[in-house]
Design an enzyme around this catalytic site. Structure first.
Site, mmCIF file in Angstrom:
data_model
loop_
_atom_site.group_PDB
_atom_site.id
_atom_site.type_symbol
_atom_site.label_atom_id
_atom_site.label_comp_id
_atom_site.label_asym_id
_atom_site.label_seq_id
_atom_site.Cartn_x
_atom_site.Cartn_y
_atom_site.Cartn_z
ATOM 1 N N ILE A 128 0.846 -1.200 0.000
ATOM 2 C CA ILE A 128 0.000 0.000 0.000
ATOM 3 C C ILE A 128 0.880 1.249 0.000
ATOM 4 O O ILE A 128 0.460 2.309 -0.420
ATOM 5 C CB ILE A 128 -1.007 0.072 1.175
ATOM 6 C CG1 ILE A 128 -0.321 0.164 2.507
ATOM 7 C CG2 ILE A 128 -2.020 -1.029 1.142
ATOM 8 C CD1 ILE A 128 -1.249 0.712 3.573
ATOM 9 N N ASP A 129 2.141 1.102 0.462
ATOM 10 C CA ASP A 129 3.035 2.263 0.533
ATOM 11 C C ASP A 129 3.468 2.747 -0.858
ATOM 12 O O ASP A 129 3.977 3.843 -0.997
ATOM 13 C CB ASP A 129 4.294 1.915 1.336
ATOM 14 C CG ASP A 129 4.006 1.662 2.806
ATOM 15 O OD1 ASP A 129 2.835 1.729 3.198
ATOM 16 O OD2 ASP A 129 4.970 1.397 3.555
ATOM 17 N N GLY A 172 3.571 4.636 5.511
ATOM 18 C CA GLY A 172 4.656 5.071 4.618
ATOM 19 C C GLY A 172 5.960 4.944 5.367
ATOM 20 O O GLY A 172 6.404 5.890 6.008
ATOM 21 N N ARG A 173 6.503 3.736 5.328
ATOM 22 C CA ARG A 173 7.721 3.442 6.107
ATOM 23 C C ARG A 173 8.944 4.155 5.523
ATOM 24 O O ARG A 173 9.658 4.850 6.227
ATOM 25 C CB ARG A 173 7.930 1.921 6.085
ATOM 26 C CG ARG A 173 9.233 1.421 6.614
ATOM 27 C CD ARG A 173 9.208 -0.067 6.703
ATOM 28 N NE ARG A 173 8.447 -0.487 7.849
ATOM 29 C CZ ARG A 173 8.945 -0.620 9.082
ATOM 30 N NH1 ARG A 173 10.220 -0.387 9.320
ATOM 31 N NH2 ARG A 173 8.187 -0.997 10.072
ATOM 32 N N ARG A 276 -5.507 -0.338 5.538
ATOM 33 C CA ARG A 276 -5.286 -1.612 4.845
ATOM 34 C C ARG A 276 -6.541 -2.479 4.805
ATOM 35 O O ARG A 276 -6.547 -3.522 4.165
ATOM 36 C CB ARG A 276 -4.169 -2.391 5.553
ATOM 37 C CG ARG A 276 -2.826 -1.761 5.378
ATOM 38 C CD ARG A 276 -1.650 -2.694 5.463
ATOM 39 N NE ARG A 276 -1.742 -3.820 6.321
ATOM 40 C CZ ARG A 276 -0.752 -4.226 7.146
ATOM 41 N NH1 ARG A 276 0.372 -3.522 7.208
ATOM 42 N NH2 ARG A 276 -0.866 -5.307 7.854
HETATM 43 O O1 F6P Z 1 3.284 -2.914 4.266
HETATM 44 C C1 F6P Z 1 3.977 -1.821 4.749
HETATM 45 C C2 F6P Z 1 3.296 -1.261 5.941
HETATM 46 O O2 F6P Z 1 2.030 -0.875 5.550
HETATM 47 C C3 F6P Z 1 4.076 -0.117 6.547
HETATM 48 O O3 F6P Z 1 3.687 1.134 6.098
HETATM 49 C C4 F6P Z 1 3.852 -0.317 8.021
HETATM 50 O O4 F6P Z 1 4.953 0.157 8.754
HETATM 51 C C5 F6P Z 1 3.719 -1.792 8.155
HETATM 52 O O5 F6P Z 1 3.159 -2.240 6.951
HETATM 53 C C6 F6P Z 1 2.889 -2.227 9.333
HETATM 54 O O6 F6P Z 1 2.587 -3.572 9.219
HETATM 55 P P1 F6P Z 1 2.198 -4.581 10.386
HETATM 56 O O7 F6P Z 1 1.663 -3.796 11.536
HETATM 57 O O8 F6P Z 1 1.205 -5.479 9.761
HETATM 58 O O9 F6P Z 1 3.468 -5.318 10.730
#
Ligand code: F6P
Length: 343
Positions: A128-129, A172-173, A276
């Site tokens: 999604i990012d 948005g990591r 998500r």
């Molecule tokens: O898929 C990337 C992401 O959406 C990042 O933006 C976020 O840091 C991470 O997933 C969080 O994922 P989860 O909480 O499922 O480990």
């Protein structure tokens, strides 16, 4: 041919549409048979899979999540992990190829399993990012932007009612695409992204100028944003299964700083996994369906070790190695363009 499908990593609206696209193309055009591995690579390592028929994918493109389940399991770990064990499990069960739907971690593992173990794998990018460089857009991104934009619209009315500053944190990591697009769509007064550190003084200046025009300031921040003096993105929740810091909380850190620097009452909202969840947008349904169909065609072209990708309006294939090598960062000119709207 018998094809195994898996969904791995963080989930994303559109995963089920990929599965449906792949199964319909495979069954109708190629008379293929499908199985789905449960819980991502874990199903491959444990030999845990179920048949997927045309009937099973009926009405699936609008359904959020993934019918197969997902996890962040590493296929090189565990008793059944590694190329030799996986090759044996596939042969024992008559499975000829794997379609792996996932982000950078999943695709890197898929590339290794192909290069080191000769496993017949095709990748489908999922994030999604929107941070994978080899595809113009990835499915799930459009849906996330819609959800974040709606959140901005909603925050605006409550902000105006109280004369407050609102700070909305989106995912948005490494890259700030969700923040940039939702911020532009929703008319944010400042957009903060990982690629462009900004000082708290600059942020407060934008916020004050909005207040001086009689408006309630709205700031959108990506979870990976850093102030210039921060060594890494804000994290206070430990590590995930890939030993990456779990991000989230930068908005809660910034809101009191903005309040202190401007005297304007400020509130933080962390949108989190709401971005998500739920049904994919029409755009994501179409993109995901096409990627699924083309992944099956790539199987029948023996394009092993490659990934399907969106280039312009066409679906192409690129090597997984090329795809996972670099990030799709927000280019400076796109940020400069948005900056005209700040303050
Ligand atoms: O898929 C990337 C992401 O959406 C990042 O933006 C976020 O840091 C991470 O997933 C969080 O994922 P989860 O909480 O499922 O480990």
């Amino acid at each position: 041919m018998k094809i195994g499908i898996l969904t791995s990593g963080g989930d994303c609206p559109g995963l089920n549409a990929v599965i449906r696209g792949a199964v319909l193309e495979g069954v109708i055009t190629h008379d293929a048979e499908f199985v789905g591995f449960r819980w991502g690579w874990r199903g491959v390592v444990e030999g845990d899979f179920m048949p997927i028929t045309r009937h099973d994918v009926r009405g699936l493109s609008k359904q959020g999540g993934t019918i197969l389940g997902s996890s962040r399991t590493n296929p090189y770990e565990g008793e059944g992990g590694g190329p030799e064990n996986i090759q044996r499990m596939l042969a024992d069960n008559g499975i000829d190829a794997i379609i792996a739907i996932g982000g950078e971690g999943t695709l890197t593992a898929a590339g290794r399993l192909h290069d080191e173990g000769g496993i017949n794998i095709i990748g489908v990018p999922k994030t999604i990012d929107n941070d994978l460089a080899a595809t113009d857009y990835s499915f799930g991104f459009d849906t996330a932007v819609e959800i974040a934009t709606e959140a901005i619209d909603r925050l605006r009315t409550t902000a105006e009612s109280h004369g407050r500053c609102m700070v909305l944190e989106v995912m948005g990591r490494h890259v700030g695409w969700i923040a940039l697009h939702s911020g532009m769509a929703g008319g944010a007064h400042a957009i903060l992204i990982p690629e462009q550190p900004q000082s708290i003084e600059q942020i407060c200046e934008w916020v004050l100028s909005v207040r001086d025009r009689g408006r309630a300031p709205l700031v959108v921040v990506a979870e990976g944003f850093r102030l210039p003096d921060m060594e890494s993105a804000h994290s206070h929740k430990g590590l995930d299964a890939f030993n990456r810091p779990r991000l989230g909380g930068i908005a809660e850190r910034l809101a009191p700083m903005i309040e202190e620097g401007t005297g304007i009452e400020s509130r933080a909202t962390v949108l989190g996994h709401i971005q998500r969840g739920g049904a994919p947008s029409a755009y994501d349904r179409v993109l995901a369906t096409r990627l699924g169909m083309h992944a099956v065609d790539a199987v029948y072209e023996n394009a092993w070790g490659s990934m399907v990708t969106l280039r312009g309006t066409d679906i192409k294939t690129v090597s997984i190695a090329e795809a996972v090598g670099s990030l799709n960062s927000v280019p400076p000119h796109r940020y400069d363009e948005a900056k005209i709207l700040f303050g």
